[in-house]
Write a protein that holds these residues in place. Structure first.
Motif, PDB file in Angstrom:
ATOM      1  N   MET A   1       0.827  -1.201   0.028  1.00  0.00           N
ATOM      2  CA  MET A   1       0.032  -0.121   0.061  1.00  0.00           C
ATOM      3  C   MET A   1       0.846   1.031   0.014  1.00  0.00           C
ATOM      4  N   ALA A   2       0.496   2.231  -0.785  1.00  0.00           N
ATOM      5  CA  ALA A   2       1.198   3.565  -0.898  1.00  0.00           C
ATOM      6  C   ALA A   2       1.172   4.004   0.408  1.00  0.00           C
ATOM      7  N   SER A   3       2.335   5.269   0.797  1.00  0.00           N
ATOM      8  CA  SER A   3       2.079   6.031   1.860  1.00  0.00           C
ATOM      9  C   SER A   3       1.185   7.084   1.741  1.00  0.00           C
ATOM     10  N   TYR A   4       0.781   7.759   2.924  1.00  0.00           N
ATOM     11  CA  TYR A   4       0.222   9.149   2.828  1.00  0.00           C
ATOM     12  C   TYR A   4       0.835  10.006   1.794  1.00  0.00           C
ATOM     13  N   ARG A   5       2.126  10.422   1.898  1.00  0.00           N
ATOM     14  CA  ARG A   5       2.833  11.451   1.152  1.00  0.00           C
ATOM     15  C   ARG A   5       2.479  10.967  -0.602  1.00  0.00           C
ATOM     16  N   GLU A   6       2.663   9.642  -0.656  1.00  0.00           N
ATOM     17  CA  GLU A   6       2.718   9.155  -2.100  1.00  0.00           C
ATOM     18  C   GLU A   6       1.509   9.409  -2.780  1.00  0.00           C
ATOM     19  N   LEU A   7       0.462   9.041  -1.856  1.00  0.00           N
ATOM     20  CA  LEU A   7      -1.215   9.358  -2.299  1.00  0.00           C
ATOM     21  C   LEU A   7      -1.402  10.719  -2.501  1.00  0.00           C
ATOM     22  N   LEU A   8      -0.654  11.721  -1.822  1.00  0.00           N
ATOM     23  CA  LEU A   8      -1.150  13.157  -1.734  1.00  0.00           C
ATOM     24  C   LEU A   8      -0.357  13.647  -3.331  1.00  0.00           C
ATOM     25  N   LYS A   9       0.848  12.851  -3.389  1.00  0.00           N
ATOM     26  CA  LYS A   9       1.346  13.376  -4.662  1.00  0.00           C
ATOM     27  C   LYS A   9       0.466  13.050  -5.828  1.00  0.00           C
ATOM     28  N   GLN A  10      -0.079  11.658  -5.767  1.00  0.00           N
ATOM     29  CA  GLN A  10      -0.725  11.114  -6.917  1.00  0.00           C
ATOM     30  C   GLN A  10      -2.112  11.910  -6.976  1.00  0.00           C
ATOM     31  N   ARG A  11      -2.714  12.421  -5.910  1.00  0.00           N
ATOM     32  CA  ARG A  11      -3.859  13.137  -6.124  1.00  0.00           C
ATOM     33  C   ARG A  11      -3.460  14.492  -6.891  1.00  0.00           C
ATOM     34  N   GLU A  12      -2.248  15.223  -6.311  1.00  0.00           N
ATOM     35  CA  GLU A  12      -1.999  16.410  -6.995  1.00  0.00           C
ATOM     36  C   GLU A  12      -1.942  16.120  -8.532  1.00  0.00           C
TER      37      GLU A  12
END
Length: 97
Positions: A1-12
């Protein structure tokens, strides 16, 4: 599972893609609209006129046509008959105008 920071970057990154796609589609839609407006020589009033909908504009309440001398209740003659007038001749309840 991706980390929180990675998910935020993906969302951006996804938001940037969404914004770019929207800009392109809006530009295409505007081009079509302008083409149609020019083709039919439409005015802003024709394009943005408010539709009246079913039955036209709403009207205010109807004035009372009948009056119950006992209770003081009134009825416009529209809609369901009130119990105080039901089955009786309406002439005796008419409001003089």
């Amino acid at each position: 599972m991706a980390s929180y920071r990675e998910l935020l970057k993906q969302r951006e990154a996804l938001q940037r893609q969404i914004d770019a796609a929207r800009e392109q589609e809006v530009a295409a839609a505007l081009a079509k609209v302008r083409e149609i407006i020019n083709e039919y020589s439409l005015t802003p009033e024709q394009v943005f006129a408010q539709s009246k909908g079913k039955g036209g504009p709403k009207r205010g309440a109807k004035p009372a046509k009948y009056h119950d001398p006992t209770s003081g209740a009134t009825w416009s003659g529209m809609g369901r008959e009130p119990l105080w007038i039901k089955g009786q001749p309406r002439e005796q309840f008419l409001i003089d105008r």
